[in-house]
Design an enzyme around this catalytic site. Structure first.
Site, short mmCIF file in Angstrom:
data_model
loop_
_atom_site.label_atom_id
_atom_site.label_comp_id
_atom_site.label_asym_id
_atom_site.label_seq_id
_atom_site.Cartn_x
_atom_site.Cartn_y
_atom_site.Cartn_z
N GLU A 261 -2.92 5.84 -7.23
CA GLU A 261 -2.63 4.56 -6.56
C GLU A 261 -3.05 4.73 -5.11
OE1 GLU A 261 -1.56 1.87 -7.90
OE2 GLU A 261 -0.75 2.51 -9.82
N CYS A 295 -0.31 -1.00 1.08
CA CYS A 295 -1.59 -0.85 0.38
C CYS A 295 -2.17 -2.22 0.07
CB CYS A 295 -1.42 -0.03 -0.88
SG CYS A 295 -0.12 -0.66 -1.94
P1 NAD Z 1 -1.64 10.31 2.52
O1 NAD Z 1 -2.82 10.36 1.63
O2 NAD Z 1 -1.76 10.89 3.87
O3 NAD Z 1 -0.39 11.04 1.82
C1 NAD Z 1 0.12 10.58 0.60
C2 NAD Z 1 0.89 11.69 -0.08
O4 NAD Z 1 -0.04 12.68 -0.53
C3 NAD Z 1 1.89 12.44 0.82
O5 NAD Z 1 3.04 12.77 0.08
C4 NAD Z 1 1.11 13.68 1.19
O6 NAD Z 1 1.96 14.77 1.53
C5 NAD Z 1 0.42 13.96 -0.14
N1 NAD Z 1 -0.73 14.86 -0.07
C6 NAD Z 1 -1.76 14.86 0.81
N2 NAD Z 1 -2.61 15.84 0.52
C7 NAD Z 1 -2.11 16.51 -0.56
C8 NAD Z 1 -2.51 17.64 -1.35
N3 NAD Z 1 -3.60 18.30 -1.05
N4 NAD Z 1 -1.75 18.03 -2.38
C9 NAD Z 1 -0.63 17.34 -2.70
N5 NAD Z 1 -0.18 16.29 -2.00
C10 NAD Z 1 -0.92 15.86 -0.94
O7 NAD Z 1 -1.20 8.76 2.62
P2 NAD Z 1 -0.11 8.09 3.56
O8 NAD Z 1 -0.65 8.02 4.95
O9 NAD Z 1 1.22 8.69 3.34
O10 NAD Z 1 -0.03 6.62 2.93
C11 NAD Z 1 -0.93 5.59 3.26
C12 NAD Z 1 -2.01 5.46 2.21
O11 NAD Z 1 -1.42 5.30 0.91
C13 NAD Z 1 -2.86 4.21 2.41
O12 NAD Z 1 -4.19 4.52 2.12
C14 NAD Z 1 -2.29 3.23 1.41
O13 NAD Z 1 -3.18 2.21 1.02
C15 NAD Z 1 -1.98 4.15 0.27
N6 NAD Z 1 -0.99 3.56 -0.62
C16 NAD Z 1 -1.41 3.12 -1.84
C17 NAD Z 1 -0.51 2.48 -2.69
C18 NAD Z 1 -0.95 1.95 -4.02
O14 NAD Z 1 -0.08 1.70 -4.85
N7 NAD Z 1 -2.23 1.79 -4.29
C19 NAD Z 1 0.82 2.33 -2.30
C20 NAD Z 1 1.22 2.82 -1.07
C21 NAD Z 1 0.30 3.43 -0.23
#
Ligand code: NAD
Length: 509
Positions: A261, A295
């Protein structure tokens, strides 16, 4: 603020791992800050590699037992979790507001989504249907059944710190899976709060340890371990496209499954047949709500050239009136961005817009003075741009709204679909031909396509997710439960012969 933390027993250092009971956590202490005033609101003792091992070990054991519970009985536990969330809706909503800066109504709205998905999952527990087929062989019965899959890893983003966990966890629990939650470090206190609310239910219902677990920790040792762990057959990850690419590669390399997502770049098309007043309301909520950090935030408006001037004027007027401030106070409609890095990202995007030939029509400034001195408050921004500007194809996770003009609907849809992301989309029109074209196979290429509704604020009954760079995953309602189970095709021969499929004869002697 202290009262909010005290209500859910979040004052003082919190343990960062839960498996039905709390494990202290032997990793470094993680400081939690509120974007509202930049102040520390708590600390969590994060998990180290050994804690991670303990959590997954318990999750595997918990799964073995949980899958033996009849699904409706599992649904009853989910029902009680929903009741506990109802009881604490306001408290948990306030923690969400405090830790990620959403206004109170949106913080509580997120908890309402948790309640709604729990309700849906209760019914789903009695509807884990398989199909029956007519076998080509006489005296044979053939059907599909669905079995629990295993421990599911759930990685969540900061901007929806609690609801996406519940979309996964409530359905996965009903399906008979254990769930291991790795929250964002920027919103980990919310995750601790959820577990504190649910813990008494798990105890009262005798739910095996490890069915619902939490592990707060850094990418190394926790995040990466989860991706590479072959005991976890499914990883559901919410976050940026960059994170999703990494998760997809890592989990696929061990042939695990993912639900991704990822980021959106959502557009609303406003046609000459639109109710402009309705469109303006939807655009302002979609673009400014959650300070542009959903998102599904509306990031692009593709407006018929004849309406560009009046829409621009209406939006500037509305943007001037948006009350920005402490999201815990009533009357405020836009709180802060999550941190100063997010503000810097927004400022860099505004520079890129200007360099690439766009025009800032309104806002974009970093605010200061009083609570604004936290350095996380900005004025939402309206820009006029051309669709081919590279910045328009990126998701800047901030309240920047692009306005672009179009001449005919085919062009509008092409502009909408030209970005790499494919999450949410909408058209405002009262013309049936226009709306049906938009919804047809020639129309929007997104996972969500709305008519006369904005791009954000999806209901949990439908499957939620998007195409292309958004990752293709689906969560929440509809038939999404199937992703959390393994499918088995069964054929029983009740005849006295051994006919082979495809009419093959294999007679010996
Ligand atoms: P992010 O990608 O920085 O982090 C998201 C999660 O991934 C965090 O828990 C982070 O710790 C984890 N993560 C990052 N690298 C990892 C790895 N190598 N291994 C395991 N876990 C890892 O995103 P963010 O800044 O927290 O959130 C914003 C982003 O999320 C935006 O791009 C937004 O559009 C997206 N988002 C999408 C949806 C959807 O349903 N499509 C919903 C909410 C947010």
């Amino acid at each position: 603020m202290q009262t909010i933390l005290d209500t859910l027993d979040l004052a003082g250092e919190q343990p960062g791992a839960f498996v039905g009971q709390w494990l202290a956590g032997r990793g470094p202490s993680l400081a939690c800050y509120s974007p509202i005033d930049g102040q520390a609101i708590g600390t969590i003792r994060s998990a180290d590699r050994e804690d991670y091992e303990a959590v997954v070990h318990r999750a595997c054991d918990g799964f073995q037992e949980w899958r033996r519970w009849p699904a409706p009985r599992r649904g009853e536990v989910v029902r009680r979790i929903g009741l506990a969330l109802r009881e604490h809706k306001s408290d948990l909503g306030a923690v969400v507001s405090l830790e990620v800066g959403k206004i109170r109504a949106e913080g509580e709205g997120e908890v309402q989504e948790m309640i709604d998905i729990a309700d849906l999952a209760v019914g789903q527990a009695r509807m884990l249907y398989g199909l029956t087929m007519h076998s080509e062989r006489p005296g044979h019965r053939m059907y599909e059944q669905w079995h629990p899959l295993g421990p599911v890893g759930v990685i969540t983003a900061f901007n929806f710190p609690v609801a996406p966990w519940s979309w996964n966890a409530m359905i996965a629990m009903a399906a008979g899976d254990a769930v291991i939650w790795k929250p964002s470090a920027k919103a980990a206190l919310c995750a601790v709060a959820v577990m504190k609310i649910i813990e008494p239910v798990l105890k009262a219902e005798g739910v095996p340890d490890g069915v619902l677990s939490l592990v707060v920790g850094r990418r190394d040792p926790v995040g990466e371990a989860l991706l590479q762990d072959s005991r976890i057959p499914l990883v559901s990850a919410t976050g940026s496209v960059a994170m999703g690419r990494h998760v997809a590669r890592s989990v696929a390399s061990r042939l695990g499954r993912t639900i991704l997502e990822l980021g959106g770049n959502n557009a609303i098309i406003v046609t000459p047949h639109a109710d402009l007043e309705l469109a303006v309301k939807a655009i302002v909520f979609g673009a400014v709500g959650t300070a542009g950090q959903r998102c599904t935030t509306t990031r692009r408006i593709i407006v018929h050239e004849s309406l560009m001037a009046p829409l621009k004027a209406a939006l500037i007027k509305a943007y001037r009136q948006v009350p920005i401030g402490n999201p815990l106070e009533s009357g405020i409609l836009m709180g802060p961005l999550i941190d100063r890095d997010a503000v810097a990202g927004m400022q860099a995007a505004l520079e890129a817009i200007k360099t690439q030939g766009g025009e800032i029509l309104f806002g974009g400034e970093v605010l200061n003075g009083g609570i604004y001195d936290a350095g996380t408050y900005v004025r939402p921004c309206l820009c006029e741009v051309r669709p081919e500007m590279p910045i328009v194809s990126e998701e800047t996770f901030a309240p920047i709204l692009y306005l672009m003009a179009y001449r005919d609907l085919e062009e509008a849809v092409a502009i909408q679909n030209r970005v790499p992301q494919g999450l949410s989309s909408a058209i405002f029109t009262n013309d049936l031909r226009e709306s049906e074209y938009f919804l047809s196979h020639q129309g929007s290429d997104c996972g969500i396509a709305n008519v006369n509704i904005g791009t954000s604020g999806a209901e949990i009954g439908g499957a939620f997710g998007g195409e292309k760079d958004t990752g293709g995953g689906r969560e929440a309602g509809s038939d999404v439960w199937k992703a959390y189970m393994r499918r088995q095709t069964c054929t029983t021969n009740w005849s006295e012969a051994m006919p082979l499929a495809q009419g093959i004869h294999f007679d010996i002697g």
